[in-house]
Design an enzyme around this catalytic site. Structure first.
Site, mmCIF file in Angstrom:
data_model
loop_
_atom_site.group_PDB
_atom_site.id
_atom_site.type_symbol
_atom_site.label_atom_id
_atom_site.label_comp_id
_atom_site.label_asym_id
_atom_site.label_seq_id
_atom_site.Cartn_x
_atom_site.Cartn_y
_atom_site.Cartn_z
ATOM 1 N N HIS A 62 0.813 -1.211 0.000
ATOM 2 C CA HIS A 62 0.000 0.000 0.000
ATOM 3 C C HIS A 62 0.849 1.265 0.000
ATOM 4 O O HIS A 62 1.925 1.297 0.578
ATOM 5 C CB HIS A 62 -0.897 0.039 1.240
ATOM 6 C CG HIS A 62 -1.732 -1.181 1.415
ATOM 7 N ND1 HIS A 62 -1.954 -1.749 2.642
ATOM 8 C CD2 HIS A 62 -2.387 -1.961 0.519
ATOM 9 C CE1 HIS A 62 -2.726 -2.815 2.506
ATOM 10 N NE2 HIS A 62 -2.994 -2.965 1.231
ATOM 11 N N LYS A 72 5.639 6.672 7.340
ATOM 12 C CA LYS A 72 5.090 5.708 8.300
ATOM 13 C C LYS A 72 6.192 5.258 9.249
ATOM 14 O O LYS A 72 7.357 5.147 8.863
ATOM 15 C CB LYS A 72 4.555 4.457 7.601
ATOM 16 C CG LYS A 72 3.331 4.658 6.757
ATOM 17 C CD LYS A 72 2.905 3.323 6.152
ATOM 18 C CE LYS A 72 1.764 3.479 5.181
ATOM 19 N NZ LYS A 72 1.427 2.189 4.555
ATOM 20 N N TYR A 132 0.994 1.548 13.628
ATOM 21 C CA TYR A 132 1.500 2.395 12.551
ATOM 22 C C TYR A 132 1.266 3.863 12.914
ATOM 23 O O TYR A 132 0.146 4.254 13.212
ATOM 24 C CB TYR A 132 0.720 2.219 11.252
ATOM 25 C CG TYR A 132 0.459 0.843 10.750
ATOM 26 C CD1 TYR A 132 1.040 0.421 9.565
ATOM 27 C CD2 TYR A 132 -0.427 -0.019 11.391
ATOM 28 C CE1 TYR A 132 0.759 -0.830 9.039
ATOM 29 C CE2 TYR A 132 -0.706 -1.270 10.876
ATOM 30 C CZ TYR A 132 -0.107 -1.665 9.701
ATOM 31 O OH TYR A 132 -0.387 -2.901 9.189
ATOM 32 N N ASP A 168 -6.131 -6.590 -1.946
ATOM 33 C CA ASP A 168 -4.686 -6.735 -2.129
ATOM 34 C C ASP A 168 -4.351 -7.724 -3.237
ATOM 35 O O ASP A 168 -3.392 -7.533 -3.980
ATOM 36 C CB ASP A 168 -4.014 -7.157 -0.823
ATOM 37 C CG ASP A 168 -3.954 -6.020 0.197
ATOM 38 O OD1 ASP A 168 -4.247 -4.862 -0.163
ATOM 39 O OD2 ASP A 168 -3.605 -6.306 1.359
#
Length: 181
Positions: A62, A72, A132, A168
């Site tokens: 992603h 991130k 995250y 995905d």
């Protein structure tokens, strides 16, 4: 914290340096002063927590498109995962190269992922949980993804793909015409 640069410019594996005694351990997982030393100046605006139940579960790859590209910071707090980043920056010397590292509750590592990277992971144990930090808010219409098994990138996952979401699994393969983000 110990910051170790990866082979992909701007990304780091970060090792916590816990203080331990008879009660257990304590460690900082973020310090603004230390993060500015690697060039991080953006505020964290969103914190997410994911749980994956089954070994071999695969999530990713992603990313968010500009102007919503995000940095991130990812840490595994239960179980163990093989965490992978792919450099999608069109002007980067490591364009379309990938880097993988084991993150686990036991090794207390984190990975710092700059803007312009795709991110994903595969569970190497059952019951994995990740935290995250993000510098941008999730923006669905700016979301992008690439196939976990894209032959142009050729990620060497530790296990055959297990549970994977329909979304995905349906990301398109990159082509030689892909110019990056």
């Amino acid at each position: 914290m110990k910051f170790t640069a990866t082979s992909l410019a701007g990304s780091y594996v970060i090792e916590l340096e816990p203080y331990s005694d008879e009660r257990g351990w304590f460690a900082r997982s973020y310090c603004e002063r230390e993060f500015t030393q690697i060039g991080h100046v953006k505020p964290w605006v969103q914190l997410n927590h994911s749980t994956s139940y089954k070994k071999a579960t695969l999530r990713g790859m992603h990313y968010q498109l500009p102007p919503f590209s995000e940095i991130k910071l990812v840490r595994c707090i239960a179980g163990a995962v093989y965490d992978v980043i792919v450099d999608l920056r069109k002007d980067s010397a490591t364009f379309l190269q990938w880097f993988g590292v084991e993150l686990s509750a036991k090794n207390k590592r984190m990975i710092y992922i700059p803007e312009g990277f795709a991110h994903g992971f595969q569970c190497i144990t059952d019951n994995c949980e990740l935290i995250y930090h993000h510098t941008e808010f999730y923006t669905p219409n700016a979301e992008g993804g690439i196939r976990y098994n894209d032959p142009l990138i050729n990620i060497n996952w530790p296990l055959p793909a297990g549970v994977i979401s329909e979304r995905d699994a349906s990301h398109t393969y990159l082509t030689a015409e892909f110019k990056g983000i």
